[in-house]
Design a protein around this motif. Structure first.
Motif, PDB file in Angstrom:
ATOM      1  N   GLU A 238       0.841  -1.182   0.000  1.00  0.00           N
ATOM      2  CA  GLU A 238       0.000   0.000   0.000  1.00  0.00           C
ATOM      3  C   GLU A 238       0.887   1.246   0.000  1.00  0.00           C
ATOM      4  O   GLU A 238       1.745   1.408   0.872  1.00  0.00           O
ATOM      5  CB  GLU A 238      -0.938  -0.005   1.203  1.00  0.00           C
ATOM      6  CG  GLU A 238      -1.936  -1.158   1.175  1.00  0.00           C
ATOM      7  CD  GLU A 238      -3.034  -1.034   2.221  1.00  0.00           C
ATOM      8  OE1 GLU A 238      -3.104   0.027   2.878  1.00  0.00           O
ATOM      9  OE2 GLU A 238      -3.817  -1.994   2.381  1.00  0.00           O
ATOM     10  N   ASN A 239       0.682   2.089  -0.998  1.00  0.00           N
ATOM     11  CA  ASN A 239       1.510   3.276  -1.164  1.00  0.00           C
ATOM     12  C   ASN A 239       1.496   4.132   0.096  1.00  0.00           C
ATOM     13  O   ASN A 239       0.441   4.346   0.705  1.00  0.00           O
ATOM     14  CB  ASN A 239       0.996   4.083  -2.364  1.00  0.00           C
ATOM     15  CG  ASN A 239       2.034   5.037  -2.895  1.00  0.00           C
ATOM     16  OD1 ASN A 239       2.225   6.115  -2.346  1.00  0.00           O
ATOM     17  ND2 ASN A 239       2.700   4.643  -3.968  1.00  0.00           N
ATOM     18  N   THR A 240       2.672   4.637   0.469  1.00  0.00           N
ATOM     19  CA  THR A 240       2.824   5.333   1.750  1.00  0.00           C
ATOM     20  C   THR A 240       2.918   6.853   1.607  1.00  0.00           C
ATOM     21  O   THR A 240       3.257   7.544   2.575  1.00  0.00           O
ATOM     22  CB  THR A 240       4.088   4.834   2.473  1.00  0.00           C
ATOM     23  OG1 THR A 240       5.253   5.174   1.688  1.00  0.00           O
ATOM     24  CG2 THR A 240       4.043   3.328   2.689  1.00  0.00           C
ATOM     25  N   ALA A 241       2.606   7.380   0.401  1.00  0.00           N
ATOM     26  CA  ALA A 241       2.786   8.824   0.189  1.00  0.00           C
ATOM     27  C   ALA A 241       1.795   9.667   0.979  1.00  0.00           C
ATOM     28  O   ALA A 241       1.993  10.876   1.141  1.00  0.00           O
ATOM     29  CB  ALA A 241       2.678   9.152  -1.298  1.00  0.00           C
ATOM     30  N   GLY A 242       0.710   9.063   1.452  1.00  0.00           N
ATOM     31  CA  GLY A 242      -0.239   9.793   2.278  1.00  0.00           C
ATOM     32  C   GLY A 242      -1.264  10.551   1.459  1.00  0.00           C
ATOM     33  O   GLY A 242      -1.514  10.253   0.295  1.00  0.00           O
ATOM     34  N   ILE A 243      -1.865  11.557   2.067  1.00  0.00           N
ATOM     35  CA  ILE A 243      -2.901  12.359   1.417  1.00  0.00           C
ATOM     36  C   ILE A 243      -2.255  13.583   0.782  1.00  0.00           C
ATOM     37  O   ILE A 243      -1.553  14.342   1.446  1.00  0.00           O
ATOM     38  CB  ILE A 243      -3.978  12.770   2.437  1.00  0.00           C
ATOM     39  CG1 ILE A 243      -4.650  11.512   3.006  1.00  0.00           C
ATOM     40  CG2 ILE A 243      -5.019  13.685   1.789  1.00  0.00           C
ATOM     41  CD1 ILE A 243      -5.638  11.792   4.112  1.00  0.00           C
ATOM     42  N   ASN A 244      -2.474  13.746  -0.536  1.00  0.00           N
ATOM     43  CA  ASN A 244      -1.802  14.836  -1.244  1.00  0.00           C
ATOM     44  C   ASN A 244      -2.543  16.157  -1.072  1.00  0.00           C
ATOM     45  O   ASN A 244      -3.563  16.238  -0.372  1.00  0.00           O
ATOM     46  CB  ASN A 244      -1.594  14.484  -2.725  1.00  0.00           C
ATOM     47  CG  ASN A 244      -2.895  14.348  -3.502  1.00  0.00           C
ATOM     48  OD1 ASN A 244      -3.944  14.849  -3.103  1.00  0.00           O
ATOM     49  ND2 ASN A 244      -2.812  13.669  -4.648  1.00  0.00           N
ATOM     50  N   ASP A 249      -6.073  10.326  -1.187  1.00  0.00           N
ATOM     51  CA  ASP A 249      -5.269   9.374  -0.432  1.00  0.00           C
ATOM     52  C   ASP A 249      -4.520   8.484  -1.416  1.00  0.00           C
ATOM     53  O   ASP A 249      -5.127   7.721  -2.185  1.00  0.00           O
ATOM     54  CB  ASP A 249      -6.153   8.517   0.476  1.00  0.00           C
ATOM     55  CG  ASP A 249      -5.349   7.756   1.514  1.00  0.00           C
ATOM     56  OD1 ASP A 249      -4.212   7.353   1.201  1.00  0.00           O
ATOM     57  OD2 ASP A 249      -5.851   7.556   2.633  1.00  0.00           O
ATOM     58  N   CYS A 250      -3.197   8.571  -1.410  1.00  0.00           N
ATOM     59  CA  CYS A 250      -2.376   7.863  -2.391  1.00  0.00           C
ATOM     60  C   CYS A 250      -2.400   6.350  -2.210  1.00  0.00           C
ATOM     61  O   CYS A 250      -1.905   5.624  -3.076  1.00  0.00           O
ATOM     62  CB  CYS A 250      -0.936   8.380  -2.337  1.00  0.00           C
ATOM     63  SG  CYS A 250      -0.777  10.092  -2.918  1.00  0.00           S
ATOM     64  N   LYS A 251      -2.986   5.860  -1.123  1.00  0.00           N
ATOM     65  CA  LYS A 251      -3.160   4.409  -1.018  1.00  0.00           C
ATOM     66  C   LYS A 251      -4.072   3.891  -2.126  1.00  0.00           C
ATOM     67  O   LYS A 251      -4.038   2.703  -2.442  1.00  0.00           O
ATOM     68  CB  LYS A 251      -3.717   4.039   0.359  1.00  0.00           C
ATOM     69  CG  LYS A 251      -2.678   4.127   1.467  1.00  0.00           C
ATOM     70  CD  LYS A 251      -3.197   3.552   2.768  1.00  0.00           C
ATOM     71  CE  LYS A 251      -2.093   3.588   3.838  1.00  0.00           C
ATOM     72  NZ  LYS A 251      -2.560   2.989   5.113  1.00  0.00           N
ATOM     73  N   ALA A 276      -2.498  -8.414  -3.989  1.00  0.00           N
ATOM     74  CA  ALA A 276      -2.769  -7.022  -4.323  1.00  0.00           C
ATOM     75  C   ALA A 276      -4.090  -6.538  -3.747  1.00  0.00           C
ATOM     76  O   ALA A 276      -4.971  -7.323  -3.405  1.00  0.00           O
ATOM     77  CB  ALA A 276      -2.782  -6.856  -5.845  1.00  0.00           C
ATOM     78  N   VAL A 277      -4.204  -5.192  -3.690  1.00  0.00           N
ATOM     79  CA  VAL A 277      -5.447  -4.532  -3.280  1.00  0.00           C
ATOM     80  C   VAL A 277      -6.030  -3.704  -4.422  1.00  0.00           C
ATOM     81  O   VAL A 277      -7.114  -3.136  -4.290  1.00  0.00           O
ATOM     82  CB  VAL A 277      -5.209  -3.624  -2.051  1.00  0.00           C
ATOM     83  CG1 VAL A 277      -4.768  -4.454  -0.853  1.00  0.00           C
ATOM     84  CG2 VAL A 277      -4.186  -2.526  -2.360  1.00  0.00           C
ATOM     85  N   ASP A 306     -10.416   1.029   2.268  1.00  0.00           N
ATOM     86  CA  ASP A 306     -11.665   0.628   1.620  1.00  0.00           C
ATOM     87  C   ASP A 306     -12.742   0.287   2.654  1.00  0.00           C
ATOM     88  O   ASP A 306     -12.446  -0.029   3.804  1.00  0.00           O
ATOM     89  CB  ASP A 306     -11.440  -0.590   0.730  1.00  0.00           C
ATOM     90  CG  ASP A 306     -10.555  -0.292  -0.467  1.00  0.00           C
ATOM     91  OD1 ASP A 306     -10.301   0.895  -0.738  1.00  0.00           O
ATOM     92  OD2 ASP A 306     -10.109  -1.257  -1.127  1.00  0.00           O
ATOM     93  N   ASP A 307     -13.991   0.333   2.185  1.00  0.00           N
ATOM     94  CA  ASP A 307     -15.104  -0.165   2.993  1.00  0.00           C
ATOM     95  C   ASP A 307     -15.911  -1.150   2.153  1.00  0.00           C
ATOM     96  O   ASP A 307     -15.509  -1.501   1.034  1.00  0.00           O
ATOM     97  CB  ASP A 307     -15.972   0.979   3.522  1.00  0.00           C
ATOM     98  CG  ASP A 307     -16.554   1.850   2.417  1.00  0.00           C
ATOM     99  OD1 ASP A 307     -16.820   1.320   1.306  1.00  0.00           O
ATOM    100  OD2 ASP A 307     -16.757   3.059   2.639  1.00  0.00           O
ATOM    101  N   ASP A 308     -17.029  -1.575   2.661  1.00  0.00           N
ATOM    102  CA  ASP A 308     -17.820  -2.587   1.953  1.00  0.00           C
ATOM    103  C   ASP A 308     -18.334  -2.101   0.606  1.00  0.00           C
ATOM    104  O   ASP A 308     -18.655  -2.917  -0.272  1.00  0.00           O
ATOM    105  CB  ASP A 308     -19.014  -3.023   2.821  1.00  0.00           C
ATOM    106  CG  ASP A 308     -18.583  -3.843   4.029  1.00  0.00           C
ATOM    107  OD1 ASP A 308     -17.436  -4.338   4.010  1.00  0.00           O
ATOM    108  OD2 ASP A 308     -19.378  -3.963   4.976  1.00  0.00           O
ATOM    109  N   ASN A 309     -18.416  -0.791   0.425  1.00  0.00           N
ATOM    110  CA  ASN A 309     -18.924  -0.249  -0.833  1.00  0.00           C
ATOM    111  C   ASN A 309     -17.819   0.139  -1.814  1.00  0.00           C
ATOM    112  O   ASN A 309     -18.087   0.730  -2.857  1.00  0.00           O
ATOM    113  CB  ASN A 309     -19.798   0.979  -0.552  1.00  0.00           C
ATOM    114  CG  ASN A 309     -21.042   0.610   0.237  1.00  0.00           C
ATOM    115  OD1 ASN A 309     -21.705  -0.368  -0.088  1.00  0.00           O
ATOM    116  ND2 ASN A 309     -21.333   1.381   1.281  1.00  0.00           N
ATOM    117  N   THR A 310     -16.566  -0.185  -1.460  1.00  0.00           N
ATOM    118  CA  THR A 310     -15.430   0.093  -2.350  1.00  0.00           C
ATOM    119  C   THR A 310     -15.155  -1.155  -3.178  1.00  0.00           C
ATOM    120  O   THR A 310     -14.850  -2.205  -2.620  1.00  0.00           O
ATOM    121  CB  THR A 310     -14.174   0.465  -1.544  1.00  0.00           C
ATOM    122  OG1 THR A 310     -14.473   1.538  -0.667  1.00  0.00           O
ATOM    123  CG2 THR A 310     -13.041   0.864  -2.477  1.00  0.00           C
TER     124      THR A 310
END
Length: 399
Positions: A238-244, A249-251, A276-277, A306-310
């Motif tokens: 999972e990408n760790t760049a964070g929120i730009n 969210d770069c994840k 993978a995700v 993610d949540d159930d709707n992602t």
């Protein structure tokens, strides 16, 4: 020729017999590099210089040695290069412009090769000028070792590897580990080709038994006729760049491979294990070529954000438009999907009426989808970000 022995005195010009002396082996008290034969090297070891053949599986070039060559050794159709543990942080070049081919434009509407550029690449410009190259011999370059990934940016082209070898080269990354972080890869671009800038193309790039620990995020032409990924392992990352700065969210950009505008390349992914995700995504923007994805295992999960709707936990994604992407034959067969997966494949199309946001097939090309094993409740094909079953009419989805 000196092919062995121990020498405690420097070689002098008298012994060189008018430049005819060639050293292919031996141990020397002073550096004999000036006399070492092509394809051999003198390496310093505890104050002594040992000469041996270089570029073999047993004695590969270091990256620095390979990048310092002024030409490739004659008569050698396979060369080995050890990356050591190079860093991708500021990009990484394999090769140089002395060993690579060079280009020259011919005259408009002419098929006469310019002097020194005998090979017609088959490419032309808007004035119908053919692009000719120096046409260097085919060579296989086997790359071993490992690299550390570049720091995550969540954007494209961090940690770019540039290949600067002859156009006819087949480059094989053999059991290379690509470390955590980001990477990208392309062929070199030559400037000052009669004031123009032209990208080079290679015959093929193969990844054999490699391990990918990060995200390959790229926008730009890959630049090889064939890309083959076989027997490789992609670890979940999972990408760790964070929120730009835009609040993104770069994840969300945690794809094993995501290449936009990859150009004309035939892609084969076979016998790999992919944890993978997010999906493998190579067909977005300008992209053409055949696709074979066969005998892989996709172990899918939802991303931590993610949540159930992602619905992004999908193995493979096609998202170029019918105008942008013209695919050759596509075969997706014998793959196994495990874990929490929405579907095996998806298409971007379908959220807006009349939208053609899916690839077109080229001529008589076919899309084959068979013998894939999916968990109960996992669809074969959906619309991206949804659980809605959908596919273009050319995809054989059982009703």
């Amino acid at each position: 020729t000196i092919n062995g022995g121990t020498f405690d005195k420097p070689i002098n010009e008298q012994e060189n017999a008018a430049g005819k002396l060639k050293v292919t082996g031996g141990t020397f008290s002073s550096d004999p590099t000036a006399y070492v034969a092509e394809g051999y090297i003198a390496r310093e070891n505890n104050g002594k210089y040992v000469v041996s053949m270089v570029g073999t599986a047993e004695n590969p070039y270091t990256l620095n040695e390979f990048n310092a060559l002024t030409k490739l050794p004659a008569g050698r159709d396979k060369l080995y290069v050890d990356l050591g543990n190079a860093s991708l942080q500021n990009g990484l070049t394999i090769g140089n412009d002395k060993i690579a081919d060079h280009y020259y434009y011919g005259e408009p509407n002419s098929t006469t090769a310019p002097e020194g550029f005998p090979h017609d690449t088959g490419r032309t410009d808007n004035d119908n000028r053919h692009i000719y190259s120096t046409g260097k011999d085919t060579v296989t370059v086997v790359v071993t070792g490992s690299v550390t990934g570049a720091s995550d940016t969540g954007d494209f082209n961090a940690g770019a590897i540039t290949l600067k070898v002859p156009d006819a080269a087949n480059v094989i990354f053999d059991t290379v580990t690509f470390g955590e972080g980001q990477m990208a890869m392309s062929m070199w671009t030559e400037s000052h080709v009669q004031s123009m800038t032209v990208s080079h193309r290679l015959a093929s790039v193969t990844f054999n038994g490699c391990t990918f620990k990060g995200n390959w995020l790229q926008n730009g032409t890959f630049g090889a006729d064939e890309m083959t990924i076989t027997g490789c392992t992609f670890e979940k990352y999972e990408n760790t760049a964070g929120i730009n700065s835009a609040g993104f969210d770069c994840k969300n950009n945690s794809n094993p491979i995501w290449i936009q505008n990859m150009g004309q390349t035939n892609v084969t992914i076979e016998g790999c294990t992919i944890d993978a995700v997010r999906p493998i995504k190579l067909w977005e923007g300008g992209a053409n070529g055949s696709v074979t994805i066969r005998g892989n295992t996709f172990n899918m999960e939802k991303c931590s954000i993610d949540d159930d709707n992602t619905h992004k936990n999908i193995a493979i994604m096609f998202c170029g438009t019918t105008a942008q992407v013209k695919l050759g034959n596509v075969e997706i067969s014998g793959n196994t999907v495990t874990g929490d997966a929405t579907s095996l494949i998806c298409f971007y199309n379908g959220r807006n009426a009349g939208e053609n946001h899916y690839p077109a097939m080229n001529g008589d090309a076919t899309f084959s989808l068979y013998d894939n094993i999916l968990p109960a409740g996992t669809a074969l094909s959906v619309i991206w970000k949804t659980a809605t079953v959908w596919a273009p009419t050319y995809v054989p989805i059982p009703q």
